[in-house]
Write an enzyme that holds these catalytic residues in place. Structure first.
Site, PDB file in Angstrom:
ATOM      1  N   GLY A 177      60.651  15.870 101.148  1.00 35.96           N
ATOM      2  CA  GLY A 177      61.170  17.229 101.255  1.00 35.96           C
ATOM      3  C   GLY A 177      60.055  18.265 101.258  1.00 35.96           C
ATOM      4  N   SER A 178      59.045  18.062 100.434  1.00 31.78           N
ATOM      5  CA  SER A 178      57.961  19.050 100.337  1.00 31.78           C
ATOM      6  C   SER A 178      57.236  19.205 101.667  1.00 31.78           C
ATOM      7  CB  SER A 178      56.957  18.649  99.250  1.00 31.78           C
ATOM      8  OG  SER A 178      57.596  18.592  97.997  1.00 31.78           O
ATOM      9  N   ASN A 221      68.355  23.358  93.114  1.00 25.78           N
ATOM     10  CA  ASN A 221      68.130  22.111  92.389  1.00 25.78           C
ATOM     11  C   ASN A 221      68.309  22.239  90.881  1.00 25.78           C
ATOM     12  OD1 ASN A 221      65.706  23.634  93.302  1.00 25.78           O
ATOM     13  ND2 ASN A 221      64.693  22.402  91.747  1.00 25.78           N
ATOM     14  N   SER A 269      65.310  14.855 101.877  1.00 30.07           N
ATOM     15  CA  SER A 269      64.474  13.867 101.208  1.00 30.07           C
ATOM     16  C   SER A 269      65.311  12.655 100.825  1.00 30.07           C
ATOM     17  CB  SER A 269      63.862  14.502  99.953  1.00 30.07           C
ATOM     18  OG  SER A 269      63.091  13.560  99.260  1.00 30.07           O
ATOM     19  N   HIS A 274      64.781  10.333  98.324  1.00 32.69           N
ATOM     20  CA  HIS A 274      64.894   9.871  96.930  1.00 32.69           C
ATOM     21  C   HIS A 274      65.904  10.655  96.096  1.00 32.69           C
ATOM     22  CE1 HIS A 274      62.371  12.745  94.456  1.00 32.69           C
ATOM     23  NE2 HIS A 274      61.918  13.068  95.654  1.00 32.69           N
ATOM     24  N   THR A 301      50.975   6.283 110.888  1.00 34.08           N
ATOM     25  CA  THR A 301      51.827   5.116 111.107  1.00 34.08           C
ATOM     26  C   THR A 301      53.108   5.260 110.290  1.00 34.08           C
ATOM     27  OG1 THR A 301      49.891   3.767 111.518  1.00 34.08           O
ATOM     28  CG2 THR A 301      51.925   2.587 110.959  1.00 34.08           C
ATOM     29  N   CYS A 357      59.298  19.391  88.134  1.00 31.27           N
ATOM     30  CA  CYS A 357      57.942  19.899  88.351  1.00 31.27           C
ATOM     31  C   CYS A 357      57.539  20.853  87.231  1.00 31.27           C
ATOM     32  CB  CYS A 357      57.843  20.629  89.684  1.00 31.27           C
ATOM     33  SG  CYS A 357      59.272  20.437  90.716  1.00 31.27           S
TER      34      CYS A 357
END
Ligand SMILES: *Cc1c(COP(=O)(O)O)cnc(C)c1O
Length: 394
Positions: A74-75, A155, A203, A205, A241, A328
């Site tokens: 996401g970041s 969030n 994202s 996760h 990759t 965070c």
């Protein structure tokens, strides 16, 4: 004391990978190790797995596969969308960006970085219910506005923003619209075309997928400069990759989440409401964020006279994983920028608890939290000089 149970109630920080996702990924970590760019069959089979995941992500959003770019999460998607649009439009003299004060740091710090480069940023306020006003967005748009970036769902307090209305407004005013939908994907219906969203970050996760993989939806016709230069992956737009196993995991996770959305959301809402109703009778506490316009699995409550760190540590001793802000910011003693933005005094913000539920949360988990938390609050308050002051001022 009743027997300790392990309850993971921090799903807004990250989720447990599901069995279906894990099982789908394993072959691509073992025998399916080919490089998708290689032309022999072993490479082609990996390329086809990536293509399938791209179709799955596109289908979940109502987008086209070529509008999906895989990222490291996401970041990166937030950075790419915002910096990309900013740098493209700067050449046309448009150096104004509109966002909100309670975005995730991936958006806020990206905007701060642009501000230092000479861009002008308008940070929209949020009201005391944790909602951005469409009227404020409208008033903030100028001739030189390049981008509006407002998160789909917050969030920390789970509030869901008027995304379709902002999308329609931006479309009408010919300003690009980006939304950080990391918390919304899998929890709320999304249709990028109907909602007129130009760019969207997600994202894996946060939806029972693996860490380190996400995607940016970028509407066809919008050309962003590369954030990562190198090989020709992702149509030459994002080098490196491919994280084949991670991308396959994201495809499965988003498909599962969107397929079963109505039933899952209804179950989560019922658990969430039982938790809220069970905790609100505690003296001197308040629910943060609008009660209705919130994510199905989000509970965020402030308890006066309680210190967040002590609360988390005590809950941990009872087997409960929770958060007092976003992952965070835990470890820092600054009160959450989100809770300050909705007008909480710093000392009340400090005593806030976020419980975020997921498909893995059971009725028994909720019962257990309701049996533990009120007693923990009482015990912490009994030792708190702050609480003593609060009740003496009554
Ligand atoms: C978790 C989160 C992010 C960051 O996503 P990562 O994949 O961890 O980089 C961005 N925005 C919101 C709203 C989030 O909850």
């Amino acid at each position: 004391m009743a027997e300790t149970r392990f309850v993971y109630a921090d799903n807004a920080a990250t989720t447990k990978i599901s069995d279906a996702v894990f099982d789908a990924m394993v072959p691509w970590l073992k025998e399916g190790y080919g490089n998708p760019s290689s032309i022999y069959r072993k490479g082609d089979e990996a390329a086809r797995a990536v293509l399938k995941a791209r179709e799955q992500v596109a289908a979940a959003l109502g987008a086209e596969p070529r509008e999906i770019y895989f990222t490291s999460g996401g970041s990166e998607a937030d950075n790419w969308a915002i910096k990309g649009v900013a740098h493209t439009f700067a050449k046309k003299g448009k150096k104004h960006i509109i966002t909100s004060v309670f975005e995730h740091h991936a958006v806020l710090h990206t905007c701060d970085a642009l501000r230092k480069e000479g861009f002008e940023i308008t940070y929209l306020p949020v009201d005391d219910m944790g909602l951005v006003s469409v009227e404020d967005v409208k008033n903030a748009i100028r001739e030189d506005t390049a981008l509006v970036s407002v998160m789909y769902a917050n969030n920390e307090i789970g509030t869901v923003q008027p995304i379709s209305e902002i999308g329609a407004l931006c479309h009408e005013r010919k300003v690009l619209f980006h939304t950080d939908a990391v918390q919304a994907v899998g929890n709320l219906p999304i249709d990028v075309k109907a909602q007129q969203i130009d760019l969207l970050s997600l994202s894996a996760h946060k939806i029972h997928g693996p860490k380190g993989v996400g995607a940016l939806y970028c509407r066809r016709g919008i050309l962003l400069p590369n954030l990562i230069d190198g090989g020709g992956q992702e149509g030459g737009h994002r080098a490196g990759t491919e994280n084949v196993a991670g991308i396959v995991g994201l495809g499965v996770a988003i498909t599962k989440a969107m397929e079963t959305l109505p039933e899952r959301a209804a179950r989560l809402r019922a658990l969430r409401d039982r938790l809220i109703d069970g905790l609100l009778p505690i003296e001197r506490c308040r629910l943060n964020g609008d009660r209705e316009k919130r994510l199905p699995g989000n509970v965020n409550i402030s308890f006066e006279g309680v210190e967040g760190e002590s609360l988390l540590l005590t809950l941990d001793a009872h087997g409960i994983c929770a958060s007092s802000g976003s992952a965070c910011t835990s470890g820092s003693l600054d009160p959450s920028h989100v809770l300050l933005a909705i007008g909480l005094p710093a000392e009340v913000a400090h005593g806030s608890l976020r419980l975020s539920l997921s498909d893995d949360t059971s009725e028994e988990d909720v019962d257990y939290m309701l049996s533990v938390i009120p007693g923990v609050i009482e015990k912490l308050r009994a030792m708190s000089p702050l609480w003593e002051r609060i009740i003496s001022e009554k």
